[in-house]
Design an enzyme around this catalytic site. Sequence first.
Site: not given
Length: 457
Positions: A329, A386
């Site tokens: 991320h 996700d």
Amino acid sequence: MGSQLFSESEKNNQHQMNCNNGNVGPEAKLELDGKTFTLPVVVGTEGERAISIASLRETTGYITLDEGYASTGSCKSSISYIDGENGILRYRGIPIEELAEKSTFIETAYLIIYGHLPTRRELRRFSDLLTENQNLHEDMKYHFEGFPSTAHPMAILSAMINASSCFYAGLNGPRNVERFDVHAARLISQVRTIAAFSYRKSRGLPIIYPKKAYKYTANFLHMMFSDPYEDYDLKPEVVRALDLLFLLHADHEQNCSTATVRMVASTQANLFACASAGVCALWGPLHGGANQAVVEMLDEIYRSGDDGTKFIAAVKDKKSGRRLMGFGHRVYRNYDPRAKIIKRACDDVLAKLNISDPLLDIAKRLEEVALNDSYFIERKLYPNVDFYSGIIMRAIGLPVEMFPVIFAIGRMPGWIANFKEVMDDPKSRIYRPRQLYVGPSLQHYVPIDKRSDSPAA
């Protein structure tokens, strides 16, 4: 806040609003061309430090260059807080873990927009506003008919949010703060109606209208999957799982789509126009489409007959070009706290629905290997939000093209809250980033009959 409807929040948040300006800390010194310049250091409520460069160009003639804004703070905000190194996410100071366990999407939406958890009366009034404004203007149906059946739901969502602003007097022009509560509720409520209508159109199915008896997330599932002759079976575990996905996506600091909303809001554009711009930014595969990429990766691994072992080896081989989607991320350098919550929810949903998804087995295998492999540990590649969200949406029955739409529905409260911060700031100015020009130096116009067709010209 200009709203009278939720005036209790004025009193509850005065202290927090005072803190949002940031405290001035020690000064930073910058040496340029033999001169020393002093820059103020601003300290946030969680100890974060920022060097204010607002007057840098005026006093030095220089600008900063930060491609991708990795180290640039574009605003002061009191909405969400992220500590990427320690895997912390809080909405208005409340840990995401507590909200995921104890709250709902609508209660959390109120918290994000108005700055405090609602009282029973405030929550009831907010819920009533959502119900009162969930139906689209009937003329909006004709707009849906103009899209081809192959149109992506995100294209329809962005266009229809923008188009719907035409039907509400007072939304355009000078901001009507007294109507903010209605406009905000209308946007949060109607975004799911537009999303469901666009899905039904893409499948050639008749439109299903919302029901007053259903709460927010249940109503969305009803509009998505019911038939005119039979209502969708609303399983509590499915409703809760989707509500949780909305909640976990409600805000996430200055990501690409939120920063886009704030930039458009700085022009004094209306709320719906700003949200429409946010949808367009979210549509990109590197942002809202990331969970779709995860499912496509898992499906590819499954169809190849691999359990993930070969794929992991290929990812570690730089020449293979393989990427492990759903890991790593831009902000987090630790386990994304939302990923832990979604993983548990994913296990619960699949167990309660009695679904055996081979992609989940592959996902668990990838996670187990990555969390114990020095290659991924050294690079701080942990599962992000996700990684498991796509599997939950698959279990619910949502097609992959609807994945970013679900993200947009969940993110709407955060966009509205950021819009509100821009509009409520008396010092707000139109966003106007600088650039470092690297094109040709001074040239002069050449008449067309003297221009050469040579590539070197």
